[in-house]
Design an enzyme around this catalytic site. Structure first.
Site, PDB file in Angstrom:
ATOM      1  CB  SER A  86      -0.859  -0.011   1.265  1.00 22.38           C
ATOM      2  OG  SER A  86      -1.458   1.240   1.474  1.00 22.38           O
ATOM      3  CE1 TYR A 110      -3.871  -2.036   5.096  1.00 22.78           C
ATOM      4  CE2 TYR A 110      -3.250   0.208   4.537  1.00 22.78           C
ATOM      5  CZ  TYR A 110      -3.632  -1.053   4.158  1.00 22.78           C
ATOM      6  OH  TYR A 110      -3.765  -1.338   2.824  1.00 22.78           O
ATOM      7  CE  LYS A 123      -1.640  -4.377   3.376  1.00 26.97           C
ATOM      8  NZ  LYS A 123      -2.029  -5.602   2.678  1.00 26.97           N
TER       9      LYS A 123
HETATM   10  C1  UD1 Z   1      -7.003   4.936   3.230  1.00 28.06           C
HETATM   11  C2  UD1 Z   1      -5.819   4.678   4.081  1.00 28.06           C
HETATM   12  C3  UD1 Z   1      -4.816   3.916   3.287  1.00 28.06           C
HETATM   13  C4  UD1 Z   1      -5.415   2.637   2.740  1.00 28.06           C
HETATM   14  C5  UD1 Z   1      -6.604   2.985   1.896  1.00 28.06           C
HETATM   15  C6  UD1 Z   1      -7.299   1.696   1.444  1.00 28.06           C
HETATM   16  C7  UD1 Z   1      -5.600   6.505   5.722  1.00 28.06           C
HETATM   17  C8  UD1 Z   1      -4.809   7.696   6.144  1.00 28.06           C
HETATM   18  N1  UD1 Z   1      -5.244   5.908   4.571  1.00 28.06           N
HETATM   19  O1  UD1 Z   1      -6.633   5.847   2.213  1.00 28.06           O
HETATM   20  O2  UD1 Z   1      -3.733   3.610   4.106  1.00 28.06           O
HETATM   21  O3  UD1 Z   1      -4.471   1.932   1.989  1.00 28.06           O
HETATM   22  O4  UD1 Z   1      -7.522   3.750   2.668  1.00 28.06           O
HETATM   23  O5  UD1 Z   1      -8.219   1.257   2.344  1.00 28.06           O
HETATM   24  O6  UD1 Z   1      -6.521   6.100   6.396  1.00 28.06           O
HETATM   25  N2  UD1 Z   1     -13.074  11.099   2.653  1.00 28.06           N
HETATM   26  C9  UD1 Z   1     -14.139  11.910   3.021  1.00 28.06           C
HETATM   27  N3  UD1 Z   1     -15.237  11.321   3.542  1.00 28.06           N
HETATM   28  C10 UD1 Z   1     -15.360   9.958   3.713  1.00 28.06           C
HETATM   29  C11 UD1 Z   1     -14.263   9.138   3.338  1.00 28.06           C
HETATM   30  C12 UD1 Z   1     -13.139   9.753   2.816  1.00 28.06           C
HETATM   31  O7  UD1 Z   1     -14.067  13.151   2.878  1.00 28.06           O
HETATM   32  O8  UD1 Z   1     -16.388   9.494   4.219  1.00 28.06           O
HETATM   33  C13 UD1 Z   1     -11.860  11.727   2.063  1.00 28.06           C
HETATM   34  C14 UD1 Z   1     -10.591  11.524   2.874  1.00 28.06           C
HETATM   35  O9  UD1 Z   1     -10.410  12.525   3.809  1.00 28.06           O
HETATM   36  C15 UD1 Z   1      -9.535  11.542   1.758  1.00 28.06           C
HETATM   37  C16 UD1 Z   1     -10.255  10.925   0.577  1.00 28.06           C
HETATM   38  O10 UD1 Z   1     -11.643  11.085   0.833  1.00 28.06           O
HETATM   39  O11 UD1 Z   1      -9.171  12.872   1.428  1.00 28.06           O
HETATM   40  C17 UD1 Z   1      -9.966   9.445   0.381  1.00 28.06           C
HETATM   41  O12 UD1 Z   1     -10.203   8.770   1.599  1.00 28.06           O
HETATM   42  P1  UD1 Z   1     -10.233   7.172   1.703  1.00 28.06           P
HETATM   43  O13 UD1 Z   1     -11.049   6.609   0.598  1.00 28.06           O
HETATM   44  O14 UD1 Z   1     -10.622   6.808   3.106  1.00 28.06           O
HETATM   45  O15 UD1 Z   1      -8.745   6.743   1.390  1.00 28.06           O
HETATM   46  P2  UD1 Z   1      -7.362   7.202   2.077  1.00 28.06           P
HETATM   47  O16 UD1 Z   1      -7.577   7.797   3.398  1.00 28.06           O
HETATM   48  O17 UD1 Z   1      -6.613   8.028   1.075  1.00 28.06           O
END
Ligand code: UD1
Length: 326
Positions: free
Chosen positions: A116, A140, A144
């Site tokens: 990851s 997590y 990895k």
């Molecule tokens: C997360 C994990 C990453 C993991 C990946 C796959 C973290 C910091 N990173 O990535 O290690 O490999 O998931 O599971 O947790 N967002 C919203 N609202 C939501 C969900 C997300 O605004 O309900 C935003 C987040 O703040 C971010 C973006 O969407 O800016 C992507 O979020 P997300 O899909 O959760 O992925 P990551 O956090 O990038």
């Protein structure tokens, strides 16, 4: 080739299984169906229900003789890993050690591992290439990275050749609509947006709009899961041809913001998708975008379906058909 796919009933695993089957390979899926689902199994693949903590069953299966093992069985919620590290130690670390040992005792010389971008932590520069320092911000990501190190030792000590694929943000569904299992209680952006569109949850919470990004919301490198799946086949070919291990990023090299994803989803689904701005989520970097130059160079791989509308359209199709959205 005869391929053993551990975690092959999951979201990414099922797309990887589909890609190997499409390439004419023989596939056996080993999965405990804890997050994976029977809906994600294909008639052409053999299914063995089992747990990665059951070292004996794994070793027995591995001894049947496979050309390669693909390992995608893991817990993946970064936030949860900070409150329940025991789960991640057991499933990701212990489980993977069982898998690697089974590969060795079974004489399986090649392994593809789902790593990851979480191994990098807060980016020091962008785009993030494989030379970027590794400093995971969550447990997590630590699991990895430790597994990559263990694989490095097994390469030296046991001649196990591996490809560690550092995925950026996996998203999308099979463009041909052959995969119908939806993730249960998703935490990632696109499935959450789709659940709102399908009426399964009331609104999206946008985690911060005061980041130094194009529109203030978090920017990520979303890579289509079918692109990722092709990357597995290409990486396995590469380690087989070169008799060497490989650590490589798989990302689209494009940054998409939360607002851009939401706007595309509203347009494509025709649903209002209510959204509320809330505070930042702990540990979230403002922007994370990959350099995938190494994958282009070595594997001839690049993302094809990873533009925002393709990600949303293919995911909405899966939700529209399987979650009762319309
Ligand atoms: C997360 C994990 C990453 C993991 C990946 C796959 C973290 C910091 N990173 O990535 O290690 O490999 O998931 O599971 O947790 N967002 C919203 N609202 C939501 C969900 C997300 O605004 O309900 C935003 C987040 O703040 C971010 C973006 O969407 O800016 C992507 O979020 P997300 O899909 O959760 O992925 P990551 O956090 O990038």
């Amino acid at each position: 080739m005869k391929i053993l796919i551990v975690g092959g009933a999951g979201y990414i695993g099922s797309h990887v299984a589909r890609e190997f089957l499409d390439g004419g390979h023989s596939v056996t899926v080993y999965d405990n169906l804890s997050t994976g689902t029977r809906q994600n199994l294909f008639a052409e693949a053999r299914f063995v229900e089992g747990d990665i903590l059951d070292a004996q069953s794994l070793a027995k299966l591995a001894r049947e003789g496979f050309d390669a093992l693909v390992h995608l069985a893991a817990a993946k919620a970064a936030g949860e890993s900070m409150t329940d590290p025991m789960k991640y130690s057991t499933q990701n670390l212990n489980g993977t050690v069982n898998i690697i040992n089974a590969a060795v005792v079974g004489g399986i010389g090649k392994l593809v591992f789902s790593s990851s971008a979480a191994v990098y932590g807060e980016p020091k520069y962008l785009p993030v290439d494989e030379k970027h320092p590794t400093n995971p911000e969550n447990y997590y990501g630590f699991t990895k990275l430790e597994i990559e190190r263990i694989l490095g030792w097994y390469d030296k000590l046991k001649g196990l050749r591996f490809a560690a694929l550092r995925y950026f943000n996996a998203a999308g569904y099979d463009p041909a609509g052959r995969i119908s299992g939806l993730e249960r209680s998703p935490a990632n952006l696109l499935p959450v947006v789709m659940e709102v569109a399908a009426g399964m949850r009331p609104e999206l919470m946008v985690f911060g709009e005061d980041y130094e990004t194009k529109d203030g919301t978090g920017v990520r490198d979303y890579v289509h899961v079918s692109d990722l799946a092709r990357g597995h086949v290409a990486a396995l070919d590469w380690i087989g041809c070169n008799n060497r291990s490989l650590v490589v990023n798989l990302g689209s090299e494009e940054g998409i913001s939360v607002k851009e994803m939401l706007e595309s989803a509203r347009r494509i689904t025709g649903k209002p998708i209510p959204a509320k701005i809330v505070g930042r989520r702990a540990g979230d970097p403002a922007k994370l975008v990959a350099s995938s130059s190494l994958a282009h160079e070595l594997l001839g791989w690049s993302a094809r379906h990873s533009d925002v509308d393709s990600l949303v359209r293919t995911t909405w199709e899966a939700y529209r058909v399987n979650a009762g959205g319309s």
